[in-house]
Design an enzyme around this catalytic site. Structure first.
Site, PDB file in Angstrom:
ATOM      1  N   LYS A 208      67.909  69.116 -44.064  1.00  0.00           N
ATOM      2  CA  LYS A 208      67.212  70.156 -44.827  1.00  0.00           C
ATOM      3  C   LYS A 208      66.172  69.589 -45.789  1.00  0.00           C
ATOM      4  CE  LYS A 208      68.012  73.973 -44.344  1.00  0.00           C
ATOM      5  NZ  LYS A 208      67.533  74.845 -43.242  1.00  0.00           N
ATOM      6  N   ALA A 209      66.452  68.447 -46.336  1.00  0.00           N
ATOM      7  CA  ALA A 209      65.517  67.909 -47.334  1.00  0.00           C
ATOM      8  C   ALA A 209      65.706  66.406 -47.473  1.00  0.00           C
ATOM      9  CB  ALA A 209      65.765  68.586 -48.676  1.00  0.00           C
ATOM     10  N   ARG A 210      64.619  65.758 -47.852  1.00  0.00           N
ATOM     11  CA  ARG A 210      64.699  64.338 -48.149  1.00  0.00           C
ATOM     12  C   ARG A 210      64.315  64.149 -49.599  1.00  0.00           C
ATOM     13  NH1 ARG A 210      64.661  60.135 -44.207  1.00  0.00           N
ATOM     14  NH2 ARG A 210      65.114  61.126 -42.211  1.00  0.00           N
ATOM     15  N   GLY A 211      65.094  63.409 -50.315  1.00  0.00           N
ATOM     16  CA  GLY A 211      64.803  63.217 -51.735  1.00  0.00           C
ATOM     17  C   GLY A 211      64.680  61.746 -52.060  1.00  0.00           C
ATOM     18  N   ARG A 212      64.581  61.511 -53.355  1.00  0.00           N
ATOM     19  CA  ARG A 212      64.509  60.129 -53.833  1.00  0.00           C
ATOM     20  C   ARG A 212      65.732  59.352 -53.326  1.00  0.00           C
ATOM     21  NH1 ARG A 212      62.521  59.268 -58.957  1.00  0.00           N
ATOM     22  NH2 ARG A 212      62.976  61.462 -59.364  1.00  0.00           N
ATOM     23  N   PHE A 213      66.898  60.005 -53.433  1.00  0.00           N
ATOM     24  CA  PHE A 213      68.122  59.367 -52.979  1.00  0.00           C
ATOM     25  C   PHE A 213      68.635  60.088 -51.743  1.00  0.00           C
ATOM     26  CE2 PHE A 213      68.114  59.108 -57.675  1.00  0.00           C
ATOM     27  CZ  PHE A 213      67.811  57.764 -57.781  1.00  0.00           C
ATOM     28  N   GLY A 214      68.321  59.576 -50.606  1.00  0.00           N
ATOM     29  CA  GLY A 214      68.932  60.079 -49.381  1.00  0.00           C
ATOM     30  C   GLY A 214      68.456  61.442 -48.916  1.00  0.00           C
ATOM     31  N   LYS A 229      74.832  65.749 -49.086  1.00  0.00           N
ATOM     32  CA  LYS A 229      73.773  64.839 -49.519  1.00  0.00           C
ATOM     33  C   LYS A 229      74.243  63.430 -49.172  1.00  0.00           C
ATOM     34  CE  LYS A 229      71.168  63.964 -53.734  1.00  0.00           C
ATOM     35  NZ  LYS A 229      71.078  64.433 -55.123  1.00  0.00           N
ATOM     36  N   ASP A 330      65.540  64.996 -64.296  1.00  0.00           N
ATOM     37  CA  ASP A 330      64.640  65.163 -63.146  1.00  0.00           C
ATOM     38  C   ASP A 330      64.527  66.663 -62.843  1.00  0.00           C
ATOM     39  OD1 ASP A 330      62.888  64.384 -61.193  1.00  0.00           O
ATOM     40  OD2 ASP A 330      64.435  63.909 -59.708  1.00  0.00           O
TER      41      ASP A 330
END
Ligand code: ADE
Length: 515
Positions: A208-214, A229, A330
């Site tokens: 669903k999403a990519r973030g700073r961490f994983g 996550k 954040d």
């Protein structure tokens, strides 16, 4: 570890089973134990070869397994009886007669054999062929012995199997924690230093999403949709931080993303939370405009979540768990999720900071978060490391998120522009730190407030609130509880774009909808 387990298994399972079997064995042996018996002894062979032709008396040795009896072996080939052998006879053969009588119907090789129990019972012998069982008592006695033995063996086997099963369960229970660490809020173990629970059966459905961490995945856990996550190995610290935050007492709140569990896997680390199909506020605003009422709902619930995070609750008395103040660090529209009813919940606590009363705040690096949302003091590298300073940095970012919402709200009746991130129109999609510093710190640039937003009393009030959130002077900013108070009043304003009041301190009630 393995040998220790084997030893435990031997001590707790095999040894008791063996002892039990021996006890059972000896108890069944006791059933057939006999008294020593004296028998006549003679050997034709010895008589012929050694000249020992006397009949002597011998005491038979008692054996716990085999009863001691006397026997006679004789031949009858020429019509006269020749004794071949006499003596003690130890065998499991039932030999319960007091006289030595051979009941065989036929002779075998012209030989007869009889056995008997009792003192010198083999001094006489007879051959009385019989087709029936010798005595009526013998058979049930033998059967009693056999049944006891069978019951004993069956019982022993049953007990051994039971002990093996118990042992296996014990060993498996010992092994589980070493495979993974996990923690659940569904099955809470919040204060355990090593929270180890079973891994959940989760199917990962879609990224669903990519973030700073994983990466965040939509997952299926039995009938429940969940978000997973996944942190790569090197981001273990963020995974740890995030679960530390979720595990804090009293963190659970309708406007904080619901935590389900944390798991350590072979290659990565998981945080499992509630899944919200609307995704983030940022995603939602990209593809939807919002009404005034929707804006009010999202803004109020988001502010409630931030207020809860910032708030220190309880801890006044012993046993009253303290929820410490937490700075998110954040805060941005990507980290605000929208539930099905369009209320918001705050997510992503990988950079969060906990402020325990009386303890130093610990962190040494202040310039963290997403550049675009960084307050001027963060961009400047001039934050003072106090709790309130960190909370005010979150409030600055909250002001920018309010701007994003207003920019996509249709309440003013005019056209609504495409979604843009704060400062995107001014600084483009990837502003550098220097650009941000120059514009936000030096020029005190803030996202542009469109005049038409001011034509709607409610929107105008929200614009005032956002300006008070992103004040250059951190100490002049609203606290998150004040933001919440303000936005919770905003839904009193009418849906229509009529600018009824310019004084936003006294909102006008509109009777056409409920508060
Ligand atoms: N994106 C990040 N976290 C999410 C969640 N919990 N549900 C849906 N989308 C997400």
């Amino acid at each position: 570890m393995g040998s220790l387990r084997s030893r435990v298994f031997l001590i707790y399972v095999v040894a008791p089973a063996t002892v039990l079997l021996m006890l059972l064995g000896s108890s069944s042996g006791a059933v057939v134990k006999t008294q020593p018996v004296e028998c006549e002894s003679y050997s034709l062979q010895k008589c012929k070869t050694e000249g020992q032709c006397n009949v002597t008396m011998v005491k038979c040795e008692s054996d716990s397994d085999k009863p001691s009896n006397c026997f006679v072996l004789w031949s009858n080939s020429t019509g006269s009886t020749v004794i071949e052998m006499k003596g003690c006879f130890s065998n499991n053969v039932a030999c319960d007669q007091n006289e030595c009588i051979d009941h065989s119907v036929e002779q075998r090789n012209n030989l007869n054999f009889c056995c008997c129990k009792g003192f010198q019972c083999n001094s006489q012998h007879k051959w009385i062929p019989t087709t029936t069982v010798p005595t009526e008592i013998e058979v049930p006695q033998k059967n009693t012995l056999d049944s006891a033995a069978i019951i004993g063996i069956v019982l022993a086997i049953g007990i051994v199997i039971l002990l093996i099963v118990i042992g296996a369960v014990y060993i498996l229970k010992q092994r589980k924690p070493s495979r993974f660490d996990s923690l659940s809020s569904h099955e809470p173990e919040p204060n355990s230093s090593s929270p180890c629970l079973d891994k959940r059966q989760i199917d990962l459905i879609q990224e669903k999403a990519r973030g700073r961490f994983g990466t965040v995945w939509q997952g299926q856990m039995k009938a429940e949709e969940v978000a997973v996550k996944i942190f790569p190995m090197q981001d273990k610290e963020s995974w740890q931080k995030e679960q530390d935050i979720y595990k804090l007492p009293r963190l659970k709140h309708p406007n904080i993303l619901e935590f389900i569990g944390a798991e350590k896997h072979m290659q990565d680390f998981w945080i499992i939370t509630a899944y919200h199909s609307n995704g983030s506020l940022c995603d939602y605003l990209k593809s939807h405009t919002i009404t005034w009422m929707e804006l009010c709902k999202i803004a109020e619930s988001m502010a409630r979540g931030l207020m809860h995070l910032h708030e220190e609750i309880g801890g006044g008395t012993k046993g009253d768990d303290l929820k410490p103040a937490i700075a998110h660090r954040d805060f941005k529209s990507k980290n605000v999720l929208l539930k099905d009813d369009l209320t918001a919940c705050i997510a992503d606590f990988g950079l969060a900071m906990i402020f325990e009363p009386g303890k130093p705040c610990g962190d040494t690096h202040g310039q963290v978060g997403t550049r675009r949302y960084m307050a001027p003091e963060v961009l400047e590298g001039a934050i003072n490391f106090t709790r309130d300073a960190f909370l005010r940095i979150d409030v600055y970012a909250c002001g920018l998120v309010l701007w994003e919402m207003v920019s996509r709200c249709d309440a003013h009746g005019g056209s609504v522009a495409e979604y843009t991130l704060p400062f995107e129109s001014e600084l483009g999609p990837h502003p550098t730190l220097e650009q941000m510093q120059e514009n936000v710190v030096m020029k005190k640039l803030r996202p542009r407030i469109n005049e038409k937003w001011r034509t709607h009393a409610g929107l105008s009030a929200i614009c005032d609130t956002m300006e008070e959130c992103w004040d250059h002077d951190a100490e002049a900013r609203l606290s998150s509880s004040c933001v919440m108070e303000r936005v919770s009043q905003h839904n009193r304003y009418p849906t229509t774009p009529l600018l009824i009041e310019t004084n936003t301190d006294t909102p006008v009630k509109d009777s056409s909808y409920s508060i």
